[in-house]
Design an enzyme around this catalytic site. Structure first.
Site, PDB file in Angstrom:
ATOM      1  N   ARG A  51      -9.979 -39.150 -12.738  1.00 58.31           N
ATOM      2  CA  ARG A  51      -9.872 -37.881 -12.009  1.00 58.31           C
ATOM      3  C   ARG A  51      -9.558 -36.717 -12.945  1.00 58.31           C
ATOM      4  O   ARG A  51      -9.867 -35.570 -12.635  1.00 58.31           O
ATOM      5  CB  ARG A  51      -8.833 -38.005 -10.899  1.00 58.31           C
ATOM      6  CG  ARG A  51      -7.408 -38.240 -11.361  1.00 58.31           C
ATOM      7  CD  ARG A  51      -6.502 -38.800 -10.283  1.00 58.31           C
ATOM      8  NE  ARG A  51      -6.850 -40.190  -9.985  1.00 58.31           N
ATOM      9  CZ  ARG A  51      -6.230 -40.930  -9.064  1.00 58.31           C
ATOM     10  NH1 ARG A  51      -5.253 -40.409  -8.341  1.00 58.31           N
ATOM     11  NH2 ARG A  51      -6.588 -42.172  -8.859  1.00 58.31           N
ATOM     12  N   LYS A  65      -3.653 -51.782 -17.925  1.00 59.93           N
ATOM     13  CA  LYS A  65      -4.114 -52.686 -16.875  1.00 59.93           C
ATOM     14  C   LYS A  65      -3.749 -54.128 -17.213  1.00 59.93           C
ATOM     15  O   LYS A  65      -3.571 -54.459 -18.396  1.00 59.93           O
ATOM     16  CB  LYS A  65      -5.640 -52.598 -16.723  1.00 59.93           C
ATOM     17  CG  LYS A  65      -6.177 -51.272 -16.234  1.00 59.93           C
ATOM     18  CD  LYS A  65      -7.689 -51.305 -16.197  1.00 59.93           C
ATOM     19  CE  LYS A  65      -8.268 -49.982 -15.724  1.00 59.93           C
ATOM     20  NZ  LYS A  65      -8.016 -49.764 -14.282  1.00 59.93           N
TER      21      LYS A  65
END
Length: 481
Positions: A332, A258
Protein backbone atom coordinates in the site's frame (compact mmCIF):
# COMPACT_ATOMS: atom_id res chain seq x y z
CA UNK A 1 0.34 -18.62 -43.87
CA UNK A 2 -1.78 -17.95 -40.82
CA UNK A 3 -1.21 -20.31 -37.92
CA UNK A 4 -5.00 -20.50 -37.41
CA UNK A 5 -7.06 -20.91 -40.53
CA UNK A 6 -10.36 -22.21 -41.83
CA UNK A 7 -10.64 -25.52 -43.69
CA UNK A 8 -13.59 -26.89 -45.65
CA UNK A 9 -12.83 -30.60 -45.47
CA UNK A 10 -11.21 -33.06 -43.09
CA UNK A 11 -9.27 -35.10 -45.60
CA UNK A 12 -5.87 -34.04 -44.26
CA UNK A 13 -6.86 -33.88 -40.58
CA UNK A 14 -5.06 -36.24 -38.22
CA UNK A 15 -6.10 -34.95 -34.80
CA UNK A 16 -9.66 -33.65 -34.62
CA UNK A 17 -11.20 -32.05 -31.51
CA UNK A 18 -14.99 -32.30 -31.44
CA UNK A 19 -16.62 -30.49 -28.47
CA UNK A 20 -20.19 -30.83 -27.22
CA UNK A 21 -22.29 -29.33 -24.45
CA UNK A 22 -23.68 -31.73 -21.89
CA UNK A 23 -26.84 -33.51 -23.05
CA UNK A 24 -26.46 -31.95 -26.52
CA UNK A 25 -24.18 -34.61 -27.98
CA UNK A 26 -24.84 -35.33 -31.66
CA UNK A 27 -24.21 -39.08 -31.78
CA UNK A 28 -25.15 -39.17 -35.45
CA UNK A 29 -22.33 -36.75 -36.26
CA UNK A 30 -19.92 -38.84 -34.20
CA UNK A 31 -21.03 -41.94 -36.10
CA UNK A 32 -20.45 -40.19 -39.44
CA UNK A 33 -16.94 -39.15 -38.42
CA UNK A 34 -15.92 -42.46 -36.85
CA UNK A 35 -18.01 -45.12 -38.57
CA UNK A 36 -18.93 -46.44 -35.12
CA UNK A 37 -22.56 -47.36 -34.62
CA UNK A 38 -24.27 -46.75 -31.31
CA UNK A 39 -23.46 -44.27 -28.58
CA UNK A 40 -19.93 -44.00 -27.12
CA UNK A 41 -19.48 -43.44 -23.40
CA UNK A 42 -19.65 -39.66 -23.62
CA UNK A 43 -22.27 -37.26 -22.29
CA UNK A 44 -20.46 -33.92 -22.71
CA UNK A 45 -19.76 -33.41 -19.01
CA UNK A 46 -17.30 -30.61 -18.32
CA UNK A 47 -13.73 -31.64 -19.28
CA UNK A 48 -14.87 -35.18 -20.12
CA UNK A 49 -12.68 -36.72 -22.84
CA UNK A 50 -13.21 -39.72 -25.08
CA UNK A 51 -10.79 -40.72 -27.83
CA UNK A 52 -12.13 -42.51 -30.91
CA UNK A 53 -10.68 -43.58 -34.25
CA UNK A 54 -11.65 -41.53 -37.29
CA UNK A 55 -12.99 -43.14 -40.45
CA UNK A 56 -9.76 -42.18 -42.24
CA UNK A 57 -7.62 -44.78 -40.54
CA UNK A 58 -4.72 -42.96 -38.88
CA UNK A 59 -6.82 -39.99 -37.80
CA UNK A 60 -8.06 -39.65 -34.20
CA UNK A 61 -11.20 -37.94 -32.95
CA UNK A 62 -11.17 -36.37 -29.47
CA UNK A 63 -14.58 -35.77 -27.90
CA UNK A 64 -14.45 -32.92 -25.38
CA UNK A 65 -17.19 -32.07 -22.87
CA UNK A 66 -18.14 -28.42 -22.37
CA UNK A 67 -20.56 -29.06 -19.52
CA UNK A 68 -23.70 -27.02 -18.84
CA UNK A 69 -24.46 -23.30 -18.79
CA UNK A 70 -22.82 -22.95 -15.37
CA UNK A 71 -19.52 -23.95 -17.00
CA UNK A 72 -19.77 -21.40 -19.83
CA UNK A 73 -17.20 -18.97 -18.39
CA UNK A 74 -14.68 -21.82 -18.19
CA UNK A 75 -15.13 -23.24 -21.69
CA UNK A 76 -11.54 -22.39 -22.56
CA UNK A 77 -10.34 -24.66 -19.78
CA UNK A 78 -11.93 -27.68 -21.45
CA UNK A 79 -9.67 -27.08 -24.48
CA UNK A 80 -6.63 -26.39 -22.32
CA UNK A 81 -7.39 -29.64 -20.48
CA UNK A 82 -7.59 -31.81 -23.61
CA UNK A 83 -4.24 -30.41 -24.72
CA UNK A 84 -2.75 -31.04 -21.28
CA UNK A 85 -3.93 -34.65 -21.30
CA UNK A 86 -3.36 -35.59 -24.95
CA UNK A 87 -0.72 -33.34 -26.52
CA UNK A 88 1.97 -36.04 -26.14
CA UNK A 89 0.33 -37.73 -29.12
CA UNK A 90 -0.26 -34.62 -31.21
CA UNK A 91 1.65 -33.57 -34.27
CA UNK A 92 2.15 -29.96 -35.19
CA UNK A 93 -1.31 -29.36 -36.65
CA UNK A 94 -4.66 -30.06 -35.01
CA UNK A 95 -8.18 -29.49 -36.31
CA UNK A 96 -11.10 -28.02 -34.39
CA UNK A 97 -14.52 -29.19 -35.54
CA UNK A 98 -16.79 -26.27 -34.55
CA UNK A 99 -19.35 -26.26 -37.35
CA UNK A 100 -22.16 -27.03 -34.89
CA UNK A 101 -21.25 -24.28 -32.38
CA UNK A 102 -21.25 -20.46 -32.38
CA UNK A 103 -18.28 -18.10 -32.73
CA UNK A 104 -18.02 -17.69 -28.95
CA UNK A 105 -16.60 -21.20 -28.81
CA UNK A 106 -14.04 -20.30 -31.47
CA UNK A 107 -12.50 -17.74 -29.11
CA UNK A 108 -12.63 -20.09 -26.14
CA UNK A 109 -11.13 -22.99 -28.08
CA UNK A 110 -8.19 -21.03 -29.50
CA UNK A 111 -7.65 -19.26 -26.18
CA UNK A 112 -7.53 -22.54 -24.27
CA UNK A 113 -5.25 -24.31 -26.74
CA UNK A 114 -2.73 -21.47 -26.79
CA UNK A 115 -2.85 -21.23 -22.98
CA UNK A 116 -1.76 -24.86 -22.91
CA UNK A 117 1.53 -23.88 -24.54
CA UNK A 118 2.78 -22.39 -21.28
CA UNK A 119 5.12 -24.74 -19.46
CA UNK A 120 6.08 -23.74 -15.93
CA UNK A 121 9.44 -25.57 -15.97
CA UNK A 122 11.28 -22.73 -17.70
CA UNK A 123 14.42 -23.24 -15.60
CA UNK A 124 14.65 -27.02 -15.84
CA UNK A 125 17.83 -28.09 -17.62
CA UNK A 126 15.92 -30.90 -19.35
CA UNK A 127 12.82 -28.80 -19.75
CA UNK A 128 12.47 -28.85 -23.53
CA UNK A 129 9.68 -31.19 -24.56
CA UNK A 130 10.15 -33.53 -27.49
CA UNK A 131 6.78 -32.47 -28.79
CA UNK A 132 6.07 -30.30 -31.81
CA UNK A 133 2.80 -29.03 -30.40
CA UNK A 134 4.36 -27.69 -27.19
CA UNK A 135 7.62 -26.46 -28.67
CA UNK A 136 6.20 -24.54 -31.61
CA UNK A 137 3.44 -22.08 -32.45
CA UNK A 138 -0.07 -23.53 -32.39
CA UNK A 139 -0.91 -24.73 -35.90
CA UNK A 140 -4.67 -25.04 -35.86
CA UNK A 141 -7.24 -25.60 -38.58
CA UNK A 142 -10.89 -24.85 -37.92
CA UNK A 143 -13.74 -26.63 -39.63
CA UNK A 144 -16.62 -24.18 -39.31
CA UNK A 145 -18.81 -22.27 -41.74
CA UNK A 146 -19.03 -19.39 -39.26
CA UNK A 147 -15.26 -19.11 -38.82
CA UNK A 148 -14.11 -15.57 -38.02
CA UNK A 149 -10.41 -14.85 -38.51
CA UNK A 150 -10.50 -11.70 -36.35
CA UNK A 151 -11.95 -13.64 -33.41
CA UNK A 152 -9.34 -16.37 -33.81
CA UNK A 153 -6.50 -13.84 -33.99
CA UNK A 154 -7.72 -11.99 -30.89
CA UNK A 155 -7.99 -15.23 -28.93
CA UNK A 156 -4.44 -16.16 -29.90
CA UNK A 157 -3.07 -12.71 -29.00
CA UNK A 158 -4.89 -12.77 -25.67
CA UNK A 159 -3.56 -16.19 -24.70
CA UNK A 160 0.00 -15.37 -25.81
CA UNK A 161 -0.04 -12.25 -23.63
CA UNK A 162 -1.50 -14.11 -20.65
CA UNK A 163 1.18 -16.79 -21.05
CA UNK A 164 3.89 -14.13 -21.08
CA UNK A 165 2.48 -12.69 -17.87
CA UNK A 166 2.33 -16.09 -16.19
CA UNK A 167 5.97 -16.63 -17.08
CA UNK A 168 6.83 -13.22 -15.64
CA UNK A 169 5.04 -13.87 -12.34
CA UNK A 170 6.59 -17.35 -12.03
CA UNK A 171 10.11 -16.01 -12.61
CA UNK A 172 12.20 -16.17 -9.40
CA UNK A 173 13.11 -12.92 -7.71
CA UNK A 174 16.89 -13.28 -8.09
CA UNK A 175 16.18 -12.77 -11.81
CA UNK A 176 13.03 -10.66 -11.61
CA UNK A 177 14.28 -7.45 -10.00
CA UNK A 178 12.65 -4.00 -10.34
CA UNK A 179 15.02 -3.21 -13.21
CA UNK A 180 14.06 -6.53 -14.86
CA UNK A 181 10.40 -5.48 -14.77
CA UNK A 182 11.35 -2.14 -16.27
CA UNK A 183 13.27 -3.82 -19.09
CA UNK A 184 10.35 -6.18 -19.70
CA UNK A 185 8.01 -3.21 -20.09
CA UNK A 186 10.42 -1.42 -22.43
CA UNK A 187 10.77 -4.50 -24.61
CA UNK A 188 7.01 -5.04 -24.73
CA UNK A 189 6.43 -1.39 -25.59
CA UNK A 190 8.98 -1.45 -28.41
CA UNK A 191 7.39 -4.59 -29.90
CA UNK A 192 3.71 -3.69 -29.54
CA UNK A 193 3.59 0.09 -29.76
CA UNK A 194 3.26 1.80 -26.39
CA UNK A 195 5.64 4.32 -24.85
CA UNK A 196 7.62 3.68 -21.68
CA UNK A 197 9.40 5.95 -19.24
CA UNK A 198 11.46 4.52 -16.38
CA UNK A 199 12.24 6.48 -13.22
CA UNK A 200 15.37 5.16 -11.50
CA UNK A 201 16.39 5.83 -7.90
CA UNK A 202 17.82 9.26 -8.65
CA UNK A 203 14.69 10.31 -10.55
CA UNK A 204 12.49 8.97 -7.76
CA UNK A 205 14.43 11.03 -5.22
CA UNK A 206 14.06 14.18 -7.32
CA UNK A 207 10.37 13.46 -7.87
CA UNK A 208 9.53 12.95 -4.22
CA UNK A 209 8.49 9.29 -4.34
CA UNK A 210 9.39 8.87 -0.68
CA UNK A 211 7.13 5.93 0.15
CA UNK A 212 8.35 3.84 -2.80
CA UNK A 213 11.97 4.63 -1.92
CA UNK A 214 11.40 3.76 1.75
CA UNK A 215 10.10 0.30 0.90
CA UNK A 216 13.07 -0.42 -1.36
CA UNK A 217 15.81 1.03 0.85
CA UNK A 218 16.70 -2.34 2.40
CA UNK A 219 17.39 -4.07 -0.92
CA UNK A 220 20.48 -4.12 -3.12
CA UNK A 221 18.07 -3.90 -6.07
CA UNK A 222 17.00 -0.29 -6.46
CA UNK A 223 13.31 0.55 -6.93
CA UNK A 224 11.78 1.70 -10.19
CA UNK A 225 8.65 3.51 -11.29
CA UNK A 226 7.54 2.19 -14.66
CA UNK A 227 5.33 4.48 -16.74
CA UNK A 228 3.61 3.09 -19.84
CA UNK A 229 1.31 4.93 -22.20
CA UNK A 230 -0.73 3.67 -25.11
CA UNK A 231 -2.41 6.13 -27.46
CA UNK A 232 -4.49 4.97 -30.43
CA UNK A 233 -3.35 6.03 -33.87
CA UNK A 234 -5.22 8.94 -35.38
CA UNK A 235 -6.83 11.96 -33.80
CA UNK A 236 -9.90 12.31 -31.67
CA UNK A 237 -11.09 12.25 -28.10
CA UNK A 238 -10.62 8.81 -26.65
CA UNK A 239 -11.71 7.50 -23.26
CA UNK A 240 -8.84 7.70 -20.78
CA UNK A 241 -7.99 5.12 -18.13
CA UNK A 242 -5.09 4.84 -15.69
CA UNK A 243 -4.03 1.38 -14.50
CA UNK A 244 -1.78 1.15 -11.46
CA UNK A 245 0.02 -1.99 -10.31
CA UNK A 246 1.91 -3.11 -7.22
CA UNK A 247 5.30 -4.43 -8.31
CA UNK A 248 6.96 -5.91 -5.22
CA UNK A 249 9.37 -8.38 -6.81
CA UNK A 250 9.87 -10.19 -3.51
CA UNK A 251 8.29 -9.59 -0.12
CA UNK A 252 10.06 -10.86 2.98
CA UNK A 253 7.76 -8.69 5.09
CA UNK A 254 10.77 -6.52 5.92
CA UNK A 255 11.62 -6.31 9.61
CA UNK A 256 8.02 -7.42 10.30
CA UNK A 257 9.21 -10.61 8.69
CA UNK A 258 6.84 -13.25 7.33
CA UNK A 259 6.89 -16.87 8.51
CA UNK A 260 9.16 -19.05 6.37
CA UNK A 261 6.27 -21.33 5.38
CA UNK A 262 5.32 -20.39 1.79
CA UNK A 263 7.54 -17.30 1.74
CA UNK A 264 9.05 -18.60 -1.50
CA UNK A 265 5.75 -17.79 -3.16
CA UNK A 266 6.34 -14.09 -2.50
CA UNK A 267 8.03 -13.85 -5.88
CA UNK A 268 4.41 -13.42 -7.02
CA UNK A 269 3.88 -10.18 -5.10
CA UNK A 270 4.13 -8.25 -8.36
CA UNK A 271 0.96 -9.89 -9.74
CA UNK A 272 -0.82 -6.54 -9.92
CA UNK A 273 2.05 -5.01 -11.87
CA UNK A 274 2.05 -8.00 -14.20
CA UNK A 275 -1.68 -7.59 -14.88
CA UNK A 276 -1.18 -3.91 -15.75
CA UNK A 277 1.82 -4.63 -17.98
CA UNK A 278 -0.03 -7.43 -19.72
CA UNK A 279 -3.09 -5.27 -20.24
CA UNK A 280 -0.99 -2.53 -21.86
CA UNK A 281 0.56 -5.13 -24.15
CA UNK A 282 -2.74 -6.70 -25.14
CA UNK A 283 -4.59 -3.40 -25.60
CA UNK A 284 -1.75 -2.32 -27.89
CA UNK A 285 -1.81 -5.60 -29.82
CA UNK A 286 -5.55 -5.20 -30.40
CA UNK A 287 -5.25 -1.48 -31.30
CA UNK A 288 -8.19 -0.56 -29.08
CA UNK A 289 -9.35 3.10 -29.34
CA UNK A 290 -8.69 4.04 -25.71
CA UNK A 291 -5.96 6.15 -24.12
CA UNK A 292 -4.42 3.98 -21.38
CA UNK A 293 -1.73 4.92 -18.87
CA UNK A 294 0.00 2.20 -16.89
CA UNK A 295 1.95 2.98 -13.72
CA UNK A 296 3.91 0.30 -11.87
CA UNK A 297 5.69 0.98 -8.58
CA UNK A 298 8.37 -1.69 -8.17
CA UNK A 299 10.64 -2.49 -5.26
CA UNK A 300 11.97 -5.44 -3.30
CA UNK A 301 10.95 -5.54 0.37
CA UNK A 302 14.11 -7.02 1.88
CA UNK A 303 15.71 -7.28 5.32
CA UNK A 304 18.88 -5.24 5.79
CA UNK A 305 20.53 -2.75 8.14
CA UNK A 306 18.96 -0.02 5.99
CA UNK A 307 15.45 -1.49 6.03
CA UNK A 308 12.39 0.53 6.95
CA UNK A 309 11.49 0.01 10.64
CA UNK A 310 8.16 -0.26 12.45
CA UNK A 311 7.46 3.13 14.02
CA UNK A 312 9.24 5.10 11.29
CA UNK A 313 7.46 8.08 9.75
CA UNK A 314 7.98 8.55 6.03
CA UNK A 315 6.82 11.02 3.42
CA UNK A 316 5.02 10.30 0.16
CA UNK A 317 4.56 11.70 -3.34
CA UNK A 318 1.30 13.28 -2.18
CA UNK A 319 3.03 15.22 0.57
CA UNK A 320 1.20 13.31 3.30
CA UNK A 321 3.19 11.64 6.07
CA UNK A 322 2.78 7.96 6.97
CA UNK A 323 3.53 6.18 10.24
CA UNK A 324 4.74 2.69 9.41
CA UNK A 325 3.21 0.31 11.94
CA UNK A 326 4.02 -2.85 9.98
CA UNK A 327 6.70 -3.14 7.30
CA UNK A 328 4.80 -6.09 5.82
CA UNK A 329 2.08 -3.63 4.81
CA UNK A 330 4.46 -2.29 2.16
CA UNK A 331 2.37 -2.77 -0.96
CA UNK A 332 0.00 0.00 0.00
CA UNK A 333 2.99 2.31 0.49
CA UNK A 334 4.31 1.92 -3.04
CA UNK A 335 0.75 2.13 -4.41
CA UNK A 336 0.17 5.37 -2.47
CA UNK A 337 2.89 7.04 -4.51
CA UNK A 338 1.88 5.41 -7.79
CA UNK A 339 -1.84 6.19 -7.50
CA UNK A 340 -1.23 9.79 -6.50
CA UNK A 341 1.26 10.22 -9.34
CA UNK A 342 -1.23 8.82 -11.88
CA UNK A 343 -4.00 11.12 -10.66
CA UNK A 344 -1.90 14.29 -10.52
CA UNK A 345 0.21 13.75 -13.63
CA UNK A 346 -2.51 12.53 -16.01
CA UNK A 347 -5.87 13.50 -14.48
CA UNK A 348 -7.47 10.35 -15.95
CA UNK A 349 -11.22 9.84 -16.26
CA UNK A 350 -10.99 6.52 -14.43
CA UNK A 351 -8.35 4.84 -12.25
CA UNK A 352 -8.01 1.15 -11.42
CA UNK A 353 -5.26 -0.25 -9.23
CA UNK A 354 -4.45 -3.93 -8.80
CA UNK A 355 -2.37 -5.54 -6.08
CA UNK A 356 -1.68 -8.81 -4.35
CA UNK A 357 -2.29 -6.76 -1.24
CA UNK A 358 -3.69 -8.66 1.74
CA UNK A 359 -4.04 -12.10 3.23
CA UNK A 360 -7.37 -10.82 4.46
CA UNK A 361 -8.72 -10.88 0.90
CA UNK A 362 -7.66 -14.52 0.59
CA UNK A 363 -9.24 -15.34 3.94
CA UNK A 364 -12.49 -13.72 2.78
CA UNK A 365 -12.79 -14.99 -0.80
CA UNK A 366 -10.14 -17.69 -1.09
CA UNK A 367 -8.81 -18.16 -4.61
CA UNK A 368 -12.28 -17.73 -6.11
CA UNK A 369 -12.55 -13.98 -6.65
CA UNK A 370 -10.70 -10.72 -6.17
CA UNK A 371 -11.89 -8.18 -3.60
CA UNK A 372 -13.29 -5.11 -5.36
CA UNK A 373 -13.57 -1.67 -3.80
CA UNK A 374 -15.09 1.35 -5.51
CA UNK A 375 -17.58 4.11 -4.82
CA UNK A 376 -18.39 4.25 -8.55
CA UNK A 377 -21.49 2.12 -9.04
CA UNK A 378 -21.19 1.75 -12.82
CA UNK A 379 -17.58 0.62 -12.62
CA UNK A 380 -18.51 -1.95 -9.99
CA UNK A 381 -21.41 -3.41 -11.96
CA UNK A 382 -19.48 -3.52 -15.24
CA UNK A 383 -16.44 -5.16 -13.69
CA UNK A 384 -18.61 -7.73 -11.91
CA UNK A 385 -20.40 -8.66 -15.15
CA UNK A 386 -17.11 -9.00 -17.05
CA UNK A 387 -15.53 -11.08 -14.31
CA UNK A 388 -18.45 -13.52 -14.24
CA UNK A 389 -18.45 -13.84 -18.02
CA UNK A 390 -14.73 -14.63 -18.42
CA UNK A 391 -14.20 -16.38 -15.07
CA UNK A 392 -11.93 -13.71 -13.61
CA UNK A 393 -14.40 -12.92 -10.89
CA UNK A 394 -14.56 -9.97 -8.50
CA UNK A 395 -16.69 -9.41 -5.43
CA UNK A 396 -17.54 -6.01 -3.89
CA UNK A 397 -16.50 -5.10 -0.35
CA UNK A 398 -17.41 -1.79 1.32
CA UNK A 399 -15.46 1.43 1.69
CA UNK A 400 -17.39 2.65 4.73
CA UNK A 401 -15.97 5.68 6.51
CA UNK A 402 -16.40 3.71 9.74
CA UNK A 403 -12.97 2.26 8.96
CA UNK A 404 -11.17 5.62 8.76
CA UNK A 405 -10.37 5.53 12.46
CA UNK A 406 -8.26 2.41 11.87
CA UNK A 407 -5.79 4.59 9.98
CA UNK A 408 -5.33 7.10 12.81
CA UNK A 409 -1.82 8.11 13.82
CA UNK A 410 -0.92 10.44 16.66
CA UNK A 411 2.29 11.55 14.97
CA UNK A 412 1.64 11.41 11.21
CA UNK A 413 -1.18 12.08 8.77
CA UNK A 414 -2.05 8.39 8.49
CA UNK A 415 -0.80 4.99 9.62
CA UNK A 416 -0.30 2.05 7.27
CA UNK A 417 -1.84 -0.65 9.44
CA UNK A 418 -4.57 -0.87 12.04
CA UNK A 419 -3.05 -3.72 14.02
CA UNK A 420 -6.47 -5.36 14.22
CA UNK A 421 -6.98 -8.95 13.03
CA UNK A 422 -10.19 -7.95 11.23
CA UNK A 423 -11.21 -6.16 8.01
CA UNK A 424 -7.63 -6.10 6.73
CA UNK A 425 -8.53 -5.84 3.03
CA UNK A 426 -10.97 -3.01 3.77
CA UNK A 427 -8.57 -0.93 5.85
CA UNK A 428 -5.90 -1.39 3.17
CA UNK A 429 -8.35 -0.05 0.58
CA UNK A 430 -9.24 2.87 2.86
CA UNK A 431 -5.52 3.66 3.14
CA UNK A 432 -5.19 3.78 -0.65
CA UNK A 433 -8.28 5.99 -0.89
CA UNK A 434 -6.39 8.68 1.07
CA UNK A 435 -4.01 9.04 -1.88
CA UNK A 436 -6.59 9.20 -4.67
CA UNK A 437 -7.27 12.91 -4.07
CA UNK A 438 -10.97 11.96 -3.90
CA UNK A 439 -10.98 10.83 -7.51
CA UNK A 440 -14.64 10.18 -8.42
CA UNK A 441 -14.00 7.03 -10.50
CA UNK A 442 -11.40 4.94 -8.69
CA UNK A 443 -11.38 1.18 -8.17
CA UNK A 444 -9.06 -1.02 -6.13
CA UNK A 445 -8.77 -4.76 -6.86
CA UNK A 446 -7.06 -6.91 -4.25
CA UNK A 447 -6.00 -9.94 -6.30
CA UNK A 448 -3.96 -11.71 -3.62
CA UNK A 449 -6.00 -14.90 -3.94
CA UNK A 450 -6.49 -14.93 -7.70
CA UNK A 451 -3.11 -14.02 -9.21
CA UNK A 452 -1.24 -17.04 -7.86
CA UNK A 453 -2.81 -20.28 -6.68
CA UNK A 454 -3.15 -24.04 -7.03
CA UNK A 455 -4.15 -25.44 -10.41
CA UNK A 456 -4.50 -28.72 -12.25
CA UNK A 457 -1.46 -27.86 -14.37
CA UNK A 458 1.29 -27.67 -11.75
CA UNK A 459 2.12 -29.47 -8.51
CA UNK A 460 3.00 -26.24 -6.70
CA UNK A 461 1.17 -22.93 -6.69
CA UNK A 462 1.74 -20.94 -9.84
CA UNK A 463 0.68 -17.86 -11.76
CA UNK A 464 -2.82 -17.69 -13.22
CA UNK A 465 -2.47 -14.66 -15.50
CA UNK A 466 -5.44 -13.09 -13.71
CA UNK A 467 -6.28 -9.53 -14.64
CA UNK A 468 -4.97 -9.19 -18.18
CA UNK A 469 -8.18 -10.24 -19.87
CA UNK A 470 -10.34 -8.64 -17.15
CA UNK A 471 -8.79 -5.21 -17.72
CA UNK A 472 -8.84 -5.54 -21.50
CA UNK A 473 -12.51 -6.48 -21.52
CA UNK A 474 -13.22 -3.53 -19.22
CA UNK A 475 -11.45 -1.22 -21.67
CA UNK A 476 -13.84 -2.44 -24.36
CA UNK A 477 -16.79 -1.19 -22.27
CA UNK A 478 -15.26 2.30 -22.34
CA UNK A 479 -15.26 2.18 -26.13
CA UNK A 480 -18.92 1.19 -26.24
CA UNK A 481 -20.14 3.78 -23.72
Amino acid sequence: MKVIQQVNDLSSARHIILPFYQNEVDYQLISELTGIQGQPDFQGKFKQINTLPHVQGESILYLVGLGTSKDASLAHDAFRWISHKRNHAWKETITLYLDHLNHHLLFEAIYGLVLSKYQIGQHKTNGKHNNDFLNNEVQCKVYSKSFNQAVADEARATAKTVNAIKKLVDTPSNIKTPSYLAEWAEDSGSRFGFKTKILDKEALQKGGFEALLAVGQGSRFEPRLIQMEYRPSGTGDYPQLALVGKGITFDTGGLSIKPSNNMHYMKSDMGGAAAVMGALELISRLNLPVHVIGIVASAENAVDANSLKPGDVIGSYSGKTIEVIDTDAEGRLVLADAINYAVKEFNPEKVIDLATLTGSSVATLGHTAASMFSNHETMRSEMSAIGDRIHERVWPLPLYDDFKSDLHSDIADVSNYSGKPIAGAITAAKFLEVFTDDHPAWMHLDIAGTAFSDSAYAKMQSATGYGVRLLTEYVKTLIQS
